[in-house]
Design an enzyme around this catalytic site. Sequence first.
Site, short mmCIF file in Angstrom:
data_model
loop_
_atom_site.label_atom_id
_atom_site.label_comp_id
_atom_site.label_asym_id
_atom_site.label_seq_id
_atom_site.Cartn_x
_atom_site.Cartn_y
_atom_site.Cartn_z
N LEU A 194 22.15 -29.36 -1.68
CA LEU A 194 20.87 -28.72 -1.34
C LEU A 194 20.96 -27.21 -1.42
O LEU A 194 20.27 -26.49 -0.70
CB LEU A 194 20.40 -29.14 0.06
CG LEU A 194 20.15 -30.63 0.30
CD1 LEU A 194 19.55 -30.85 1.68
CD2 LEU A 194 19.24 -31.22 -0.77
N GLU A 208 0.82 -1.20 0.00
CA GLU A 208 0.00 0.00 0.00
C GLU A 208 0.87 1.26 0.00
O GLU A 208 0.52 2.26 -0.64
CB GLU A 208 -0.92 0.01 1.23
CG GLU A 208 -1.87 -1.17 1.29
CD GLU A 208 -1.33 -2.33 2.10
OE1 GLU A 208 -2.11 -2.96 2.82
OE2 GLU A 208 -0.10 -2.61 2.01
#
Length: 346
Positions: A212, A53
């Site tokens: 990973l 916003e």
Amino acid sequence: MTQAERYMNRCVELALLGRGEVAPNPMVGAVVVHNGQIIGEGYHRQCGGPHAEVHAIASVKNKELLKESTIYVSLEPCAHFGKTPPCSDLIIESGIPHVVVGSVDPFAKVAGKGIEKMEKAGIKVEVGVLNEACLELNRCFFTFHQKKRPFVFLKWAQTLDGFLDIDRSHPEFGQPTWISNELARRMVHKQRTEVDAILIGTNTAWKDNPSLTVREWVGRQPLRLVLDRKNHLPGNLHLKDGRSRTVVFTQDPVEASENLEYVQLNFRQNIVPQIMAWLYDQNLQSVVVEGGRQLLQAFIDQEKWDEAHVYIGHSWFGSGVSAPKLNAIPVKSELLHDTQLQVFVR
């Protein structure tokens, strides 16, 4: 699609630009509309930074138009002071008379309070435009706050005849067997940038020695998690290289080192809820369970999963380690050259 839905759809598009950057905050998009024209838009770009916003209102060149405008927001404007001031206060101060909200915020400090504050200030507030799309946008955030646990993704690759791997029970294990193609692997790395943690079991760590890490995409590195009940995993594994934070779940923790820590679990009891509770306490909203079969099946059997990504490669093993049994129908199927991605939702 109605005009309001089109504007809210734009909010969702904007919100997605913050994926992988705003956690543990939700992804949010906002547009300011005046006489049928978008005059400002924004999205939450980074955790701790201004909300959607704020960016949307700041982008409006003629602030006088705000008093005749509608602001569309994919998630309820906040009403509390966190790292930034309340967005509901900014909307009130800007004189915007009409607010359209996609979904209500489940976070306890917001949870309808922003809507209530704006309505008390005389603002017309509409709620629920493209509600399902706005809920899907932040499914990890909503699951975390409503169910008090992280959103769990399951991920594995299997052959056409339903195997994860060949038989590598020999002490030397042999090399990892690639099932999916390069495009599928890039999608896996992209997903890693969008989650908070990755979990694997002892056998996967030992036999495959995975890093990973995010290498075939650009984005943040998730926390690496590995099960090692008896601390048998050798120190030369990639997971212990100190390049990225790694947590080892074990029954007998040892002294931590750089980017490597140990967390005690009671392996005489069910470890899945213990892992979930630790992730929740660490404010980690999402985790990918990458295998092997035993760990994946444990999450499936205990119904502690939300979405599964299964990559079916164009190969045939005949025998080996069977893929997990998932009693679900795919909600999405996508062909990635010679690998098929199937997505399941619980």
